[in-house]
Scaffold this active site. Structure first.
Site, PDB file in Angstrom:
ATOM      1  N   HIS A  75      20.045   5.278   0.474  1.00  0.00           N
ATOM      2  CA  HIS A  75      21.011   5.801  -0.077  1.00  0.00           C
ATOM      3  C   HIS A  75      21.848   4.617  -0.651  1.00  0.00           C
ATOM      4  O   HIS A  75      22.614   4.827  -1.621  1.00  0.00           O
ATOM      5  CB  HIS A  75      21.602   6.602   0.778  1.00  0.00           C
ATOM      6  CG  HIS A  75      20.996   8.110   1.199  1.00  0.00           C
ATOM      7  ND1 HIS A  75      20.540   8.630   0.220  1.00  0.00           N
ATOM      8  CD2 HIS A  75      21.077   8.482   2.409  1.00  0.00           C
ATOM      9  CE1 HIS A  75      19.952   9.648   0.899  1.00  0.00           C
ATOM     10  NE2 HIS A  75      20.119   9.709   2.065  1.00  0.00           N
ATOM     11  N   LEU A  85      34.688   7.493 -20.252  1.00  0.00           N
ATOM     12  CA  LEU A  85      33.652   8.452 -19.477  1.00  0.00           C
ATOM     13  C   LEU A  85      34.331   9.194 -18.280  1.00  0.00           C
ATOM     14  O   LEU A  85      34.867   8.969 -17.836  1.00  0.00           O
ATOM     15  CB  LEU A  85      32.496   7.420 -18.891  1.00  0.00           C
ATOM     16  CG  LEU A  85      31.498   8.031 -18.243  1.00  0.00           C
ATOM     17  CD1 LEU A  85      30.613   8.662 -18.952  1.00  0.00           C
ATOM     18  CD2 LEU A  85      30.674   7.077 -16.869  1.00  0.00           C
ATOM     19  N   ASP A 125      17.416  11.750  -6.942  1.00  0.00           N
ATOM     20  CA  ASP A 125      16.594  12.100  -5.704  1.00  0.00           C
ATOM     21  C   ASP A 125      15.600  11.174  -5.590  1.00  0.00           C
ATOM     22  O   ASP A 125      15.021  10.297  -6.297  1.00  0.00           O
ATOM     23  CB  ASP A 125      15.524  13.341  -6.161  1.00  0.00           C
ATOM     24  CG  ASP A 125      15.061  13.898  -4.945  1.00  0.00           C
ATOM     25  OD1 ASP A 125      15.446  13.607  -3.720  1.00  0.00           O
ATOM     26  OD2 ASP A 125      14.186  15.025  -5.253  1.00  0.00           O
ATOM     27  N   GLY A 136      15.189   8.319  -0.001  1.00  0.00           N
ATOM     28  CA  GLY A 136      14.607   8.714   1.324  1.00  0.00           C
ATOM     29  C   GLY A 136      13.220   7.799   1.142  1.00  0.00           C
ATOM     30  O   GLY A 136      12.755   7.289   1.920  1.00  0.00           O
TER      31      GLY A 136
HETATM   32  C1  FPP Z   1      18.462  12.648  -2.700  1.00  0.00           C
HETATM   33  O1  FPP Z   1      17.463  11.677  -1.993  1.00  0.00           O
HETATM   34  C2  FPP Z   1      19.693  11.828  -2.578  1.00  0.00           C
HETATM   35  C3  FPP Z   1      20.770  12.359  -1.866  1.00  0.00           C
HETATM   36  C4  FPP Z   1      21.032  13.483  -1.023  1.00  0.00           C
HETATM   37  C5  FPP Z   1      22.124  11.362  -2.013  1.00  0.00           C
HETATM   38  C6  FPP Z   1      22.323  10.614  -3.255  1.00  0.00           C
HETATM   39  C7  FPP Z   1      23.231   9.683  -2.902  1.00  0.00           C
HETATM   40  C8  FPP Z   1      23.508   8.614  -3.591  1.00  0.00           C
HETATM   41  C9  FPP Z   1      22.513   8.051  -4.639  1.00  0.00           C
HETATM   42  C10 FPP Z   1      24.474   7.506  -3.258  1.00  0.00           C
HETATM   43  C11 FPP Z   1      25.714   7.679  -4.302  1.00  0.00           C
HETATM   44  C12 FPP Z   1      26.419   8.385  -3.257  1.00  0.00           C
HETATM   45  C13 FPP Z   1      27.705   8.697  -3.567  1.00  0.00           C
HETATM   46  C14 FPP Z   1      28.649   9.688  -2.747  1.00  0.00           C
HETATM   47  C15 FPP Z   1      28.617   8.188  -4.794  1.00  0.00           C
HETATM   48  P1  FPP Z   1      16.791  12.351  -0.766  1.00  0.00           P
HETATM   49  O2  FPP Z   1      17.467  11.615   0.236  1.00  0.00           O
HETATM   50  O3  FPP Z   1      16.517  13.458  -0.574  1.00  0.00           O
HETATM   51  O4  FPP Z   1      15.371  11.405  -0.841  1.00  0.00           O
HETATM   52  P2  FPP Z   1      13.910  11.881  -0.507  1.00  0.00           P
HETATM   53  O5  FPP Z   1      13.653  13.336  -1.263  1.00  0.00           O
HETATM   54  O6  FPP Z   1      13.272  11.012  -0.653  1.00  0.00           O
HETATM   55  O7  FPP Z   1      14.189  12.192   0.965  1.00  0.00           O
END
Ligand code: FPP
Length: 248
Positions: free
Chosen positions: A39, A133, A22, A25
Site C-alpha cells: 500500500h 484537476l 488493485d 498486496g
Molecule cells: C487494493 O489492493 C488496494 C487497496 C484496497 C488500497 C489502495 C490504496 C492505495 C493505493 C494507497 C493510497 C491510499 C489513499 C488513502 C490515498 P489489494 O490490497 O486488494 O491487493 P491484492 O488484491 O493484491 O491483495
C-alpha cells in the site's frame, strides 16, 4: 529512473478517469514484504499518477482507496490504510494545492476517526477553488451504499415517483455535478466492478491491465489513454454511417 518524455499528444483525452488501484498486496507478497508495504508503494505511485493526470489534461480523477467492504480486512491493514490517508493529506496537501488540484471525498466519512474526518474536510476546504484537476478520493465508498443513500434522501425529500429520472438520481449521488467516468482503469487483471461507481459506470470504457498498481507507470497510463482515444463509444446506438451495430 528518468521519466520518459511525452512525445506525441494524445488525440482524445478522457475528461474523467477512474481507477481501481488493485494488486498492492500481491506486489508486496512477490517481494516477501508485508501487505502494508504494498500500500505504501501504491501511495508513491498514486502521487506519480496524479501528476501525470495533470500533465495529460485529465480534468477529473476518481480513485478507489478504501471500499465499504475493506473493513473486513485484518485490523492492522485497516489501521494502516487510515494512516496512509492521514499521511497523504499531511505530506501532499501543500504540493497538490500548488498544482491546482481540488480534493473531494466520496463515501461515508462518519465511520472514520473524528480527527481524520476533520483533516479530510479541511483539505477539501483549502483546495475548493482549484480547478486544474478534481481528485475524488473514494474512501469508505460503496456503489450500492451510495445508491441506497440516494434513495433514502429522495424519499426524505418526498420526491414524487414520476419525478425520479436518470438525471435526478445522478444529482443525489456523491458525484453530483461530476461527469460520468469516461474511462475506468483496473490494475492487477481482475475482471470485476467491485462495487465501484456502479451507477456512473453505465457507459464507461474499461482498461484492464495485469500490472500491479505500484508498477502502473506513466507510460502504461499513456497507453490506456491512447487505447481510449481509439474507442468508438456508441452508447447502445450505432456509429454514424453504420447500418448495423452491436447491442452496446
Ligand atoms: C487494493 O489492493 C488496494 C487497496 C484496497 C488500497 C489502495 C490504496 C492505495 C493505493 C494507497 C493510497 C491510499 C489513499 C488513502 C490515498 P489489494 O490490497 O486488494 O491487493 P491484492 O488484491 O493484491 O491483495
Amino acid at each position: 529512473m528518468a521519466e520518459t518524455p511525452i512525445t506525441t499528444p494524445i488525440e482524445k483525452v478522457p475528461q474523467h478517469v477512474a481507477m481501481i488501484m488493485d494488486g498492492n498486496g500481491r506486489w508486496a507478497l512477490q517481494r516477501g514484504l508485508p501487505r502494508l508495504a504494498g500500500h505504501k508503494a501504491g501511495t508513491e505511485n498514486l502521487r506519480r499518477v496524479i501528476r501525470a493526470s495533470v500533465e495529460f489534461g485529465v480534468k477529473y480523477l476518481t480513485i478507489y482507496a478504501f471500499s465499504t467492504e475493506n473493513w473486513g480486512r485484518p485490523p492492522e491493514e485497516v489501521k494502516g490504510l487510515m494512516y496512509i490517508l492521514e499521511d497523504v493529506i499531511d505530506r501532499e496537501l501543500n504540493e497538490l494545492h500548488k498544482e491546482g488540484v481540488q480534493l473531494r471525498h466520496i463515501g461515508r466519512l462518519e465511520r472514520l476517526a473524528p480527527s481524520l474526518q476533520e483533516k479530510v474536510l479541511d483539505a477539501i476546504d483549502v483546495t475548493k477553488n482549484n480547478d486544474r484537476l478534481i481528485l475524488n478520493i473514494a474512501f469508505n465508498y460503496g456503489g450500492r451504499d451510495e445508491i441506497v443513500q440516494a434513495i433514502q434522501r429522495m424519499m426524505k425529500d418526498e420526491v414524487p415517483p414520476e419525478k425520479v429520472t436518470d438525471e435526478l438520481v445522478s444529482q443525489y449521488l456523491y458525484t453530483a455535478g461530476v461527469p460520468d467516468p469516461d474511462l475506468i482503469i483496473r490494475t492487477s487483471g481482475e475482471l470485476r466492478v467491485s462495487n465501484f461507481l456502479i451507477w456512473q459506470a453505465a457507459y464507461s470504457e474499461w482498461y484492464i491491465t495485469p500490472t500491479y498498481w505500484p508498477d502502473f507507470d506513466k507510460e502504461e497510463y499513456r497507453r490506456a489513454l491512447e487505447s481510449y482515444a481509439h474507442r468508438d463509444r456508441r452508447y447502445g446506438k450505432v456509429s454514424s454511417g453504420e447500418l448495423q451495430g452491436s447491442n452496446a
